[in-house]
Design an enzyme around this catalytic site. Structure first.
Site, PDB file in Angstrom:
ATOM      1  N   SER A  61       6.284  -5.596 -10.039  1.00  0.00           N
ATOM      2  CA  SER A  61       6.211  -4.384 -10.572  1.00  0.00           C
ATOM      3  C   SER A  61       6.526  -4.519 -12.088  1.00  0.00           C
ATOM      4  O   SER A  61       6.789  -5.834 -12.596  1.00  0.00           O
ATOM      5  CB  SER A  61       7.612  -3.722 -10.227  1.00  0.00           C
TER       6      SER A  61
HETATM    7  N1  SAH Z   1      10.192  -6.036  -5.530  1.00  0.00           N
HETATM    8  C1  SAH Z   1       8.944  -6.859  -5.803  1.00  0.00           C
HETATM    9  C2  SAH Z   1       7.769  -5.799  -5.801  1.00  0.00           C
HETATM   10  C3  SAH Z   1       7.423  -5.451  -4.382  1.00  0.00           C
HETATM   11  S1  SAH Z   1       5.753  -4.903  -4.074  1.00  0.00           S
HETATM   12  C4  SAH Z   1       8.985  -7.717  -6.832  1.00  0.00           C
HETATM   13  O1  SAH Z   1       9.800  -7.802  -7.643  1.00  0.00           O
HETATM   14  O2  SAH Z   1       7.979  -8.501  -7.283  1.00  0.00           O
HETATM   15  C5  SAH Z   1       6.176  -4.099  -2.561  1.00  0.00           C
HETATM   16  C6  SAH Z   1       6.446  -5.229  -1.304  1.00  0.00           C
HETATM   17  O3  SAH Z   1       7.143  -4.413  -0.350  1.00  0.00           O
HETATM   18  C7  SAH Z   1       5.251  -5.945  -1.045  1.00  0.00           C
HETATM   19  O4  SAH Z   1       5.468  -7.250  -0.868  1.00  0.00           O
HETATM   20  C8  SAH Z   1       5.157  -5.267   0.617  1.00  0.00           C
HETATM   21  O5  SAH Z   1       4.520  -6.380   1.212  1.00  0.00           O
HETATM   22  C9  SAH Z   1       6.399  -5.061   1.148  1.00  0.00           C
HETATM   23  N2  SAH Z   1       6.266  -4.244   1.744  1.00  0.00           N
HETATM   24  C10 SAH Z   1       5.419  -3.122   2.413  1.00  0.00           C
HETATM   25  N3  SAH Z   1       6.117  -2.512   3.465  1.00  0.00           N
HETATM   26  C11 SAH Z   1       7.223  -3.174   3.768  1.00  0.00           C
HETATM   27  C12 SAH Z   1       7.953  -3.096   4.917  1.00  0.00           C
HETATM   28  N4  SAH Z   1       7.909  -2.259   5.966  1.00  0.00           N
HETATM   29  N5  SAH Z   1       9.097  -3.968   5.015  1.00  0.00           N
HETATM   30  C13 SAH Z   1       9.333  -4.890   4.167  1.00  0.00           C
HETATM   31  N6  SAH Z   1       8.506  -5.023   3.320  1.00  0.00           N
HETATM   32  C14 SAH Z   1       7.505  -4.283   2.833  1.00  0.00           C
END
Ligand code: SAH
Length: 208
Positions: A61
């Site tokens: 993000s």
């Molecule tokens: N917090 C992160 C950014 C997250 S991007 C940072 O600081 O870099 C969103 C993430 O959510 C991705 O890695 C994606 O794979 C994950 N995601 C998507 N669906 C999910 C689910 N059902 N359970 C856990 N993670 C999930």
């Protein structure tokens, strides 16, 4: 210019724009090396205020979003925190400086490995990364003082509400593919209070 100057410039910008407010969150931004959470080829953009690709169609993000969500969570030293969507691990690393412990759940195994490696490089010892479907939360460590969802959900899921402590705060981007509202939910003995903090864009929650 060096990376430390880049970091200080970003912090000043985020303070000026009102995203960074409290001394302790500012300190966390100073202490966590974002350059350890991006792909090697993107190192020069570590302190630019936009999201970056981290593989598997996912992104770290933008710093202002991490700042805003972290401030809204009102992190306390005693907090037990659950994050859904570890991604790069950066948001978890920021929180780890402010709370007692963080559990972050990631559905994509490769990204869980990426996050764990980054968190180790940054010296974060109070974060656990778990591979799994975050839509179920993680009951064994519930209840959580704070829950932060960093992928877009169609709504705030029941498992998260159930696993939030009374007096706790949950923050999540809620909505469709191209646009979501950043929703803050407070749980009390009388139920839930919901407030909106504006439009955001996150990658969608995927089925596990
Ligand atoms: N917090 C992160 C950014 C997250 S991007 C940072 O600081 O870099 C969103 C993430 O959510 C991705 O890695 C994606 O794979 C994950 N995601 C998507 N669906 C999910 C689910 N059902 N359970 C856990 N993670 C999930």
């Amino acid at each position: 210019m060096g990376i430390n100057e880049d970091r200080e410039m970003l912090i000043s910008k985020l303070q000026g724009e009102g995203y960074l407010k409290s001394d302790k969150v500012i300190l966390a931004f100073r202490e966590v090396p974002r350059e350890e959470f991006v792909l090697a080829s993107d190192r020069v953009y570590s302190y630019s205020d936009y999201p970056l690709q981290i593989g598997h169609g996912q992104t770290i993000s933008a710093p202002h979003m991490v700042a805003m969500m972290t401030e809204l969570l009102k992190p306390k030293e005693s907090d037990n925190v659950l994050e859904i969507g570890a991604g790069s691990g950066y948001q978890a690393a920021i929180l780890s400086r402010l709370v007692s412990r963080v559990l972050t759940v990631e559905v994509e195994p490769d990204l869980a490995v990426f996050a764990k490696g980054n968190l180790d490089k940054a010296g974060c010892t109070n974060v656990d990364v778990l591979v799994g479907d975050g839509s179920k939360g993680h009951p064994p460590r519930a209840p959580y003082d704070k829950i932060i969802v960093t992928c877009a959900a169609p709504d705030i899921l029941q498992a998260w509400k159930d696993q939030l402590k009374e007096g706790g705060i949950l923050i999540a981007p809620v909505g469709g593919f191209y646009h979501q509202d950043l929703i803050l939910l407070r749980k009390s003995k009388d139920g839930f209070k919901r407030e909106s903090h504006g439009g955001v864009i996150f990658v969608p929650l995927r089925p596990g």
